[in-house]
Design a protein around this motif. Structure first.
Motif, PDB file in Angstrom:
ATOM      1  N   GLU A 180      -4.444  -1.636  -1.157  1.00 41.25           N
ATOM      2  CA  GLU A 180      -4.258  -0.210  -1.442  1.00 41.25           C
ATOM      3  C   GLU A 180      -3.670   0.531  -0.243  1.00 41.25           C
ATOM      4  O   GLU A 180      -2.858   1.450  -0.403  1.00 41.25           O
ATOM      5  CB  GLU A 180      -5.584   0.430  -1.865  1.00 41.25           C
ATOM      6  CG  GLU A 180      -6.712   0.363  -0.844  1.00 41.25           C
ATOM      7  CD  GLU A 180      -7.539  -0.900  -0.914  1.00 41.25           C
ATOM      8  OE1 GLU A 180      -8.732  -0.834  -0.569  1.00 41.25           O
ATOM      9  OE2 GLU A 180      -7.005  -1.947  -1.313  1.00 41.25           O
ATOM     10  N   HIS A 181      -4.061   0.121   0.955  1.00 38.23           N
ATOM     11  CA  HIS A 181      -3.531   0.767   2.161  1.00 38.23           C
ATOM     12  C   HIS A 181      -2.072   0.360   2.406  1.00 38.23           C
ATOM     13  O   HIS A 181      -1.266   1.173   2.867  1.00 38.23           O
ATOM     14  CB  HIS A 181      -4.393   0.395   3.367  1.00 38.23           C
ATOM     15  CG  HIS A 181      -5.857   0.695   3.158  1.00 38.23           C
ATOM     16  ND1 HIS A 181      -6.799  -0.295   3.068  1.00 38.23           N
ATOM     17  CD2 HIS A 181      -6.518   1.865   2.998  1.00 38.23           C
ATOM     18  CE1 HIS A 181      -7.986   0.256   2.869  1.00 38.23           C
ATOM     19  NE2 HIS A 181      -7.850   1.560   2.828  1.00 38.23           N
ATOM     20  N   VAL A 182      -1.755  -0.904   2.081  1.00 43.47           N
ATOM     21  CA  VAL A 182      -0.360  -1.351   2.188  1.00 43.47           C
ATOM     22  C   VAL A 182       0.514  -0.561   1.221  1.00 43.47           C
ATOM     23  O   VAL A 182       1.635  -0.157   1.559  1.00 43.47           O
ATOM     24  CB  VAL A 182      -0.245  -2.859   1.902  1.00 43.47           C
ATOM     25  CG1 VAL A 182       1.222  -3.299   1.933  1.00 43.47           C
ATOM     26  CG2 VAL A 182      -1.052  -3.666   2.920  1.00 43.47           C
ATOM     27  N   LEU A 183      -0.002  -0.312   0.023  1.00 45.88           N
ATOM     28  CA  LEU A 183       0.731   0.490  -0.959  1.00 45.88           C
ATOM     29  C   LEU A 183       0.998   1.888  -0.419  1.00 45.88           C
ATOM     30  O   LEU A 183       2.127   2.408  -0.526  1.00 45.88           O
ATOM     31  CB  LEU A 183      -0.068   0.579  -2.265  1.00 45.88           C
ATOM     32  CG  LEU A 183       0.496   1.513  -3.342  1.00 45.88           C
ATOM     33  CD1 LEU A 183       1.894   1.087  -3.755  1.00 45.88           C
ATOM     34  CD2 LEU A 183      -0.441   1.567  -4.548  1.00 45.88           C
ATOM     35  N   ASP A 262      -0.078  -9.835  -6.645  1.00 47.42           N
ATOM     36  CA  ASP A 262      -1.542  -9.856  -6.767  1.00 47.42           C
ATOM     37  C   ASP A 262      -1.958  -8.831  -7.819  1.00 47.42           C
ATOM     38  O   ASP A 262      -2.251  -7.680  -7.508  1.00 47.42           O
ATOM     39  CB  ASP A 262      -2.181  -9.538  -5.414  1.00 47.42           C
ATOM     40  CG  ASP A 262      -3.697  -9.609  -5.458  1.00 47.42           C
ATOM     41  OD1 ASP A 262      -4.236 -10.006  -6.510  1.00 47.42           O
ATOM     42  OD2 ASP A 262      -4.336  -9.271  -4.456  1.00 47.42           O
ATOM     43  N   THR A 263      -1.992  -9.252  -9.057  1.00 49.84           N
ATOM     44  CA  THR A 263      -2.281  -8.323 -10.158  1.00 49.84           C
ATOM     45  C   THR A 263      -3.740  -7.877 -10.201  1.00 49.84           C
ATOM     46  O   THR A 263      -4.071  -6.933 -10.925  1.00 49.84           O
ATOM     47  CB  THR A 263      -1.913  -8.976 -11.503  1.00 49.84           C
ATOM     48  OG1 THR A 263      -2.609 -10.232 -11.628  1.00 49.84           O
ATOM     49  CG2 THR A 263      -0.410  -9.233 -11.574  1.00 49.84           C
ATOM     50  N   ASP A 264      -4.610  -8.562  -9.453  1.00 48.04           N
ATOM     51  CA  ASP A 264      -6.030  -8.184  -9.453  1.00 48.04           C
ATOM     52  C   ASP A 264      -6.399  -7.277  -8.284  1.00 48.04           C
ATOM     53  O   ASP A 264      -7.535  -6.822  -8.190  1.00 48.04           O
ATOM     54  CB  ASP A 264      -6.904  -9.444  -9.398  1.00 48.04           C
ATOM     55  CG  ASP A 264      -6.775 -10.293 -10.658  1.00 48.04           C
ATOM     56  OD1 ASP A 264      -6.585  -9.705 -11.728  1.00 48.04           O
ATOM     57  OD2 ASP A 264      -6.849 -11.526 -10.551  1.00 48.04           O
ATOM     58  N   ALA A 268      -2.474  -2.963  -7.342  1.00 48.22           N
ATOM     59  CA  ALA A 268      -1.948  -3.185  -8.692  1.00 48.22           C
ATOM     60  C   ALA A 268      -2.722  -2.362  -9.713  1.00 48.22           C
ATOM     61  O   ALA A 268      -2.131  -1.808 -10.658  1.00 48.22           O
ATOM     62  CB  ALA A 268      -2.006  -4.665  -9.041  1.00 48.22           C
ATOM     63  N   GLN A 269      -4.032  -2.255  -9.519  1.00 41.80           N
ATOM     64  CA  GLN A 269      -4.842  -1.439 -10.433  1.00 41.80           C
ATOM     65  C   GLN A 269      -4.406   0.025 -10.383  1.00 41.80           C
ATOM     66  O   GLN A 269      -4.277   0.687 -11.418  1.00 41.80           O
ATOM     67  CB  GLN A 269      -6.325  -1.540 -10.058  1.00 41.80           C
ATOM     68  CG  GLN A 269      -6.931  -2.919 -10.223  1.00 41.80           C
ATOM     69  CD  GLN A 269      -8.382  -2.943  -9.797  1.00 41.80           C
ATOM     70  OE1 GLN A 269      -9.161  -2.031 -10.118  1.00 41.80           O
ATOM     71  NE2 GLN A 269      -8.772  -3.962  -9.054  1.00 41.80           N
ATOM     72  N   VAL A 270      -4.167   0.518  -9.179  1.00 38.66           N
ATOM     73  CA  VAL A 270      -3.754   1.907  -9.004  1.00 38.66           C
ATOM     74  C   VAL A 270      -2.403   2.151  -9.675  1.00 38.66           C
ATOM     75  O   VAL A 270      -2.219   3.126 -10.411  1.00 38.66           O
ATOM     76  CB  VAL A 270      -3.679   2.265  -7.507  1.00 38.66           C
ATOM     77  CG1 VAL A 270      -2.983   3.614  -7.311  1.00 38.66           C
ATOM     78  CG2 VAL A 270      -5.081   2.311  -6.908  1.00 38.66           C
ATOM     79  N   LEU A 271      -1.453   1.258  -9.431  1.00 42.50           N
ATOM     80  CA  LEU A 271      -0.116   1.427 -10.011  1.00 42.50           C
ATOM     81  C   LEU A 271      -0.175   1.390 -11.533  1.00 42.50           C
ATOM     82  O   LEU A 271       0.500   2.186 -12.212  1.00 42.50           O
ATOM     83  CB  LEU A 271       0.819   0.329  -9.492  1.00 42.50           C
ATOM     84  CG  LEU A 271       1.227   0.438  -8.017  1.00 42.50           C
ATOM     85  CD1 LEU A 271       2.024  -0.792  -7.588  1.00 42.50           C
ATOM     86  CD2 LEU A 271       2.046   1.704  -7.772  1.00 42.50           C
ATOM     87  N   SER A 272      -0.976   0.495 -12.082  1.00 43.89           N
ATOM     88  CA  SER A 272      -1.106   0.405 -13.540  1.00 43.89           C
ATOM     89  C   SER A 272      -1.688   1.682 -14.120  1.00 43.89           C
ATOM     90  O   SER A 272      -1.222   2.185 -15.147  1.00 43.89           O
ATOM     91  CB  SER A 272      -1.977  -0.798 -13.920  1.00 43.89           C
ATOM     92  OG  SER A 272      -1.364  -2.005 -13.540  1.00 43.89           O
TER      93      SER A 272
END
Length: 352
Positions: A180-183, A262-264, A268-272
């Protein structure tokens, strides 16, 4: 002296190769592993046993993929099991020793190991044992990281992303750097290609979702903030993606591809949840990388093939200017694509 069994080796292989146990079994020659472990039990001292283990696994190549890395990890686990440690620096010397072993020259391996073997007090407490176990994983990661020279291949913008990721973790009082921090680091680098691919993804909205999913820490961490294993996996995936797509350097788009793999992960959760279509962004990132790679290859081939541009300084200057033109052309290309989409939404064929 405590010894490893095949199950221990398979567990280490699964962790290093980042796969399930069943997959590790399929990717391992168990007969070779058992033969090496039997030879280890015939030795007398820890240095000799570690040398036999290292030489046997490197020369026997029982692991399909990353055999050297798994072999070193197994030796590190073996030494840690016996309350010792093995220094892996200088990394170049370790690589040279592994090259010699792989080529069939095992002479001097015992002396090589003995010089790097660190033996702590045999009365070490349980806390010391735990510290050794933690240091084992750090040593594996450090050796893998430095051996491939990964960070040196990061572009300036990719390094900025890593720096911003650490700052974001501190602002959220997190004592780790996760996906999440990398995002947030990618979004916070607007001049990077990944940020453009994530256009419309608001940093504030991302932070709010991160807090909702993982919460906010109690206080800002002191000193260096480490990456989580999942975030490290993202960086390693970025390195793999860069090589797959023919790039010598790791740019923000490669970091994004690693993140999307890394879909888990929390990212990835945030983007979805924000409505980002993961597969579409991944496809656009690959297209962007391919377009830039082909353009830059053509430019550099043209420049280096011109006898009038013989000095590095003049070549470097021209390439920098042409890259700036490519960046501008790419921006215009994106604007045209956006206009075409708008025309289609108004039921106007952009090709007529």
């Amino acid at each position: 002296m405590r010894y490893l069994d095949p199950y221990d080796v398979l567990a280490i292989a699964a962790r290093v190769l980042r796969c399930e146990s069943e997959e590790a079994v399929r990717r391992t020659d168990l007969d070779t592993v058992q033969h090496v472990l039997t030879d280890v039990r015939r030795t007398s001292g820890l240095a000799e046993a570690s040398a036999v283990l290292l030489a046997g696994l490197v020369r026997g190549r029982p692991f399909a993929g990353a055999n050297r890395v798994v072999a070193v990890a197994v030796v590190l686990q073996f030494t840690a099991l016996n309350h010792a440690d093995l220094r892996l620096e200088p990394v170049a010397e370790v690589d040279e020793a592994l090259d010699r072993i792989a080529a069939g020259d095992s002479s001097g391996v015992t002396d090589f190991v003995r010089e790097r073997l660190v033996l702590p007090d045999v009365t070490a407490s349980l806390e010391e044992h735990l510290r050794l176990d933690l240091r084992l994983e750090e040593a594996i990661d450090e050796w893998m990281w430095r051996r491939v020279g990964m960070y040196e291949r990061f572009t300036e913008l990719a390094r900025k992303v890593v720096t911003l990721a650490q700052e974001e973790a501190r602002q959220l009082n997190h004592n780790y750097i996760g996906t999440e921090h990398v995002l947030l680091g990618l979004i916070g680098t607007p001049e990077g290609g990944a940020s453009k691919l994530l256009a419309g993804t608001d940093a504030t909205a991302v932070r709010e979702l991160v807090i909702e999913i993982v919460g906010r820490g109690k206080r800002a961490p002191d000193g260096f903030v480490p990456f989580t294993p999942r975030a490290k996996g993202t960086l390693e995936d970025a390195f793999v993606e860069a090589r797959r797509l023919g790039s010598e350097n790791i740019d923000t788009e490669h970091l994004l591809l690693g993140l999307l793999k890394d879909t888990d992960g929390v990212a990835a959760q945030v983007l979805s949840r924000l409505g980002v279509k993961i597969d579409a962004v991944r496809s656009l990132a690959e297209q962007r990388i391919d377009r830039r790679q082909r353009s830059r290859t053509a430019v550099e081939a043209m420049v280096t093939g011109d006898p009038d541009w013989t000095t590095y300084g003049r070549r470097h200057h021209l390439i920098a200017e042409l890259h700036a033109v490519l960046d501008e052309n790419e921006r215009l290309h994106e604007q045209v694509a956006h206009l075409r989409d708008l025309l289609r939404k108004h039921e106007i064929d952009p090709d007529t």
